[in-house]
Design a protein around this motif. Sequence first.
Motif, mmCIF file in Angstrom:
data_model
loop_
_atom_site.group_PDB
_atom_site.id
_atom_site.type_symbol
_atom_site.label_atom_id
_atom_site.label_comp_id
_atom_site.label_asym_id
_atom_site.label_seq_id
_atom_site.Cartn_x
_atom_site.Cartn_y
_atom_site.Cartn_z
ATOM 1 N N ASN A 1 28.422 43.520 33.174
ATOM 2 C CA ASN A 1 29.439 44.576 33.199
ATOM 3 C C ASN A 1 30.658 44.123 33.998
ATOM 4 O O ASN A 1 30.542 43.682 35.146
ATOM 5 C CB ASN A 1 28.852 45.844 33.821
ATOM 6 C CG ASN A 1 29.838 46.992 33.804
ATOM 7 O OD1 ASN A 1 30.444 47.272 32.776
ATOM 8 N ND2 ASN A 1 30.007 47.648 34.939
ATOM 9 N N THR A 2 31.837 44.233 33.369
ATOM 10 C CA THR A 2 33.053 43.779 34.022
ATOM 11 C C THR A 2 34.205 44.712 33.696
ATOM 12 O O THR A 2 34.069 45.611 32.854
ATOM 13 C CB THR A 2 33.382 42.327 33.604
ATOM 14 O OG1 THR A 2 34.406 41.803 34.437
ATOM 15 C CG2 THR A 2 33.821 42.264 32.145
ATOM 16 N N ALA A 3 35.333 44.493 34.373
ATOM 17 C CA ALA A 3 36.508 45.343 34.186
ATOM 18 C C ALA A 3 37.737 44.459 33.964
ATOM 19 O O ALA A 3 37.703 43.245 34.157
ATOM 20 C CB ALA A 3 36.710 46.237 35.413
ATOM 21 N N PHE A 4 38.843 45.085 33.566
ATOM 22 C CA PHE A 4 40.063 44.335 33.309
ATOM 23 C C PHE A 4 40.548 43.594 34.555
ATOM 24 O O PHE A 4 41.073 42.481 34.479
ATOM 25 C CB PHE A 4 41.159 45.275 32.805
ATOM 26 C CG PHE A 4 40.919 45.795 31.417
ATOM 27 C CD1 PHE A 4 40.973 44.945 30.323
ATOM 28 C CD2 PHE A 4 40.632 47.136 31.196
ATOM 29 C CE1 PHE A 4 40.750 45.409 29.032
ATOM 30 C CE2 PHE A 4 40.408 47.616 29.918
ATOM 31 C CZ PHE A 4 40.472 46.746 28.834
ATOM 32 N N SER A 5 40.368 44.210 35.711
ATOM 33 C CA SER A 5 40.887 43.643 36.960
ATOM 34 C C SER A 5 39.971 42.599 37.584
ATOM 35 O O SER A 5 40.242 42.113 38.682
ATOM 36 C CB SER A 5 41.123 44.770 37.974
ATOM 37 O OG SER A 5 39.902 45.458 38.230
ATOM 38 N N SER A 6 38.877 42.239 36.906
ATOM 39 C CA SER A 6 37.849 41.390 37.526
ATOM 40 C C SER A 6 37.860 39.959 37.014
ATOM 41 O O SER A 6 36.814 39.319 36.911
ATOM 42 C CB SER A 6 36.466 42.004 37.308
ATOM 43 O OG SER A 6 36.379 43.283 37.894
ATOM 44 N N ARG A 7 39.014 39.436 36.674
ATOM 45 C CA ARG A 7 39.095 38.051 36.171
ATOM 46 C C ARG A 7 38.516 37.055 37.179
ATOM 47 O O ARG A 7 37.753 36.144 36.826
ATOM 48 C CB ARG A 7 40.551 37.705 35.849
ATOM 49 C CG ARG A 7 40.790 36.218 35.480
ATOM 50 C CD ARG A 7 40.065 35.832 34.201
ATOM 51 N NE ARG A 7 40.128 34.413 33.937
ATOM 52 C CZ ARG A 7 41.063 33.835 33.166
ATOM 53 N NH1 ARG A 7 42.022 34.577 32.614
ATOM 54 N NH2 ARG A 7 41.031 32.547 32.924
ATOM 55 N N LYS A 8 38.856 37.191 38.449
ATOM 56 C CA LYS A 8 38.364 36.256 39.457
ATOM 57 C C LYS A 8 36.847 36.375 39.638
ATOM 58 O O LYS A 8 36.165 35.371 39.893
ATOM 59 C CB LYS A 8 39.086 36.480 40.784
ATOM 60 C CG LYS A 8 40.553 36.074 40.753
ATOM 61 C CD LYS A 8 41.204 36.233 42.115
ATOM 62 C CE LYS A 8 42.656 35.769 42.087
ATOM 63 N NZ LYS A 8 43.318 35.914 43.419
ATOM 64 N N ARG A 9 36.341 37.581 39.522
ATOM 65 C CA ARG A 9 34.874 37.754 39.594
ATOM 66 C C ARG A 9 34.198 37.012 38.445
ATOM 67 O O ARG A 9 33.173 36.345 38.628
ATOM 68 C CB ARG A 9 34.510 39.237 39.545
ATOM 69 C CG ARG A 9 34.730 40.000 40.825
ATOM 70 C CD ARG A 9 34.147 41.390 40.682
ATOM 71 N NE ARG A 9 34.304 42.184 41.880
ATOM 72 C CZ ARG A 9 33.811 43.413 42.035
ATOM 73 N NH1 ARG A 9 33.125 43.975 41.032
ATOM 74 N NH2 ARG A 9 33.995 44.076 43.151
ATOM 75 N N ARG A 10 34.762 37.145 37.258
ATOM 76 C CA ARG A 10 34.182 36.475 36.101
ATOM 77 C C ARG A 10 34.200 34.956 36.282
ATOM 78 O O ARG A 10 33.233 34.262 35.950
ATOM 79 C CB ARG A 10 34.928 36.883 34.823
ATOM 80 C CG ARG A 10 34.711 38.326 34.433
ATOM 81 C CD ARG A 10 35.261 38.622 33.051
ATOM 82 N NE ARG A 10 36.726 38.602 32.995
ATOM 83 C CZ ARG A 10 37.492 39.649 33.252
ATOM 84 N NH1 ARG A 10 36.944 40.799 33.637
ATOM 85 N NH2 ARG A 10 38.805 39.576 33.153
ATOM 86 N N ASP A 11 35.292 34.459 36.809
ATOM 87 C CA ASP A 11 35.388 33.013 37.029
ATOM 88 C C ASP A 11 34.363 32.540 38.062
ATOM 89 O O ASP A 11 33.806 31.433 37.942
ATOM 90 C CB ASP A 11 36.801 32.636 37.490
ATOM 91 C CG ASP A 11 37.817 32.708 36.359
ATOM 92 O OD1 ASP A 11 37.389 32.681 35.178
ATOM 93 O OD2 ASP A 11 39.027 32.813 36.647
ATOM 94 N N SER A 12 34.085 33.375 39.069
ATOM 95 C CA SER A 12 33.080 32.986 40.073
ATOM 96 C C SER A 12 31.682 32.948 39.462
ATOM 97 O O SER A 12 30.866 32.103 39.846
ATOM 98 C CB SER A 12 33.127 33.947 41.264
ATOM 99 O OG SER A 12 32.643 35.239 40.910
ATOM 100 N N VAL A 13 31.414 33.820 38.521
ATOM 101 C CA VAL A 13 30.127 33.805 37.817
ATOM 102 C C VAL A 13 30.035 32.591 36.913
ATOM 103 O O VAL A 13 28.995 31.905 36.848
ATOM 104 C CB VAL A 13 29.935 35.109 37.012
ATOM 105 C CG1 VAL A 13 28.719 35.012 36.100
ATOM 106 C CG2 VAL A 13 29.793 36.299 37.955
ATOM 107 N N ARG A 14 31.120 32.292 36.194
ATOM 108 C CA ARG A 14 31.137 31.126 35.298
ATOM 109 C C ARG A 14 30.934 29.825 36.072
ATOM 110 O O ARG A 14 30.348 28.860 35.550
ATOM 111 C CB ARG A 14 32.463 31.074 34.542
ATOM 112 C CG ARG A 14 32.667 32.204 33.540
ATOM 113 C CD ARG A 14 33.992 32.049 32.813
ATOM 114 N NE ARG A 14 34.223 33.124 31.847
ATOM 115 C CZ ARG A 14 35.219 34.002 31.922
ATOM 116 N NH1 ARG A 14 36.097 33.930 32.933
ATOM 117 N NH2 ARG A 14 35.346 34.947 31.010
ATOM 118 N N ALA A 15 31.412 29.805 37.299
ATOM 119 C CA ALA A 15 31.332 28.580 38.105
ATOM 120 C C ALA A 15 29.984 28.407 38.795
ATOM 121 O O ALA A 15 29.733 27.358 39.418
ATOM 122 C CB ALA A 15 32.443 28.580 39.160
ATOM 123 N N THR A 16 29.093 29.394 38.684
ATOM 124 C CA THR A 16 27.806 29.326 39.394
ATOM 125 C C THR A 16 26.610 29.494 38.450
ATOM 126 O O THR A 16 26.116 28.521 37.894
ATOM 127 C CB THR A 16 27.770 30.381 40.517
ATOM 128 O OG1 THR A 16 28.093 31.668 39.966
ATOM 129 C CG2 THR A 16 28.766 30.040 41.624
#
Length: 377
Positions: free
Chosen positions: A115-130
């Motif tokens: 679950n994600t939101a429009f403002s959570s680009r950096k959160r998504r990138d942190s998940v992709r990187a781990t």
Amino acid sequence: MSMKSKGGAVELGARGVIHRKWALLLCMASFCAGMFFTNRMWSMPEYKEISRTSSEIERIKLNSDGCNLNLVVKPNSNYSQVEVSNTQNVIKKPRNSGTVESTPRKKCFMVIGINTAFSSRKRRDSVRATWMPQAEERKKLEEEKGIIIHFVIGHSSTSGGILDKAIEAEEKLHADFLRLNHVEGYMELSAKTKTYFSTAVALWDAEFYVKVDDDVHVNLATLGLTLSMHRLKPRVYIGCMKSGPVLAQKGVKYHEPEYWKFGEVGNKYFRHATGQLYAISQDLATYISINQDVLHKYANEDVSLGSWFIGLDVDHVDDRRMCCGTPPDCEWKAQAGNICVASFDWKCSGICRSVERMKEVHQRCGEDENALWTATF
């Protein structure tokens, strides 16, 4: 004279006897006539009722749509229309979008929706990187392990606006989104959850469907092994079960506007899985999809999900490895051989400052990098 008088008396007496006989006959005749007319009057309304009912039979239409029978009775114009439908009009078939209908369902082990939101680009990138495999590794994960992972998001209130275009650009770069027919909003998380499960069920024939937040760390191999232990249970609901207080006071976080439904002020909710991470079996996800139009939405998404399973024969599995704390909690458990499924901070309902700390949590609490590829589910 006396003889004549006697004769007259005899004649008068005889005449009186004749009148009594006629009276008796007249009484009997009147009784029979009364019985006849009485039966006639009672039978006439019954005949009219039968006639009226027979004429209305022509107004009864029986419509058939597959096995769904709808009985529609149309009486005279001075009556309101009455429609009697079977319960399949309430318990509907899953609704699929045009793209879903044209896509055959792919069989897999589990679907993970982040679950994600429009403002959570950096959160998504942190998940992709781990903990979320990328590119060819994610494709390999789907093919070899049957694990599907996507960020889940709907669209903005102004469809096609700058927020939606930003997600479209990110999708072209990573191809890891599941777009929902849903308008994003914090108070719409319960509706988003229903739409996510309905969409996932329509796209993938999975054994389990998982929802996780984008500020939570997950060990995929441990999650898969945990779920595989429950694959023989047809209706299973797995997570960290809790029962927090029902907050009636306005303005506080997690306020419950419908607090009165839970009894006296100060009562607690029924047992339900915390919203950071939970998993449900295919039967339960299908149940949500079929009944999404009649499932009630509470203010809090995790409460809503738990309420949908009340009254059903569901196995509630309370697994505390799905809600470990961040280091040192998850690190100590990993060192003891009890690797956590998920880690986050309760006080933040996720990893506090997850963008900065996700990598640290992954390094200290993550499973071996080969665990996912050597695990058998």
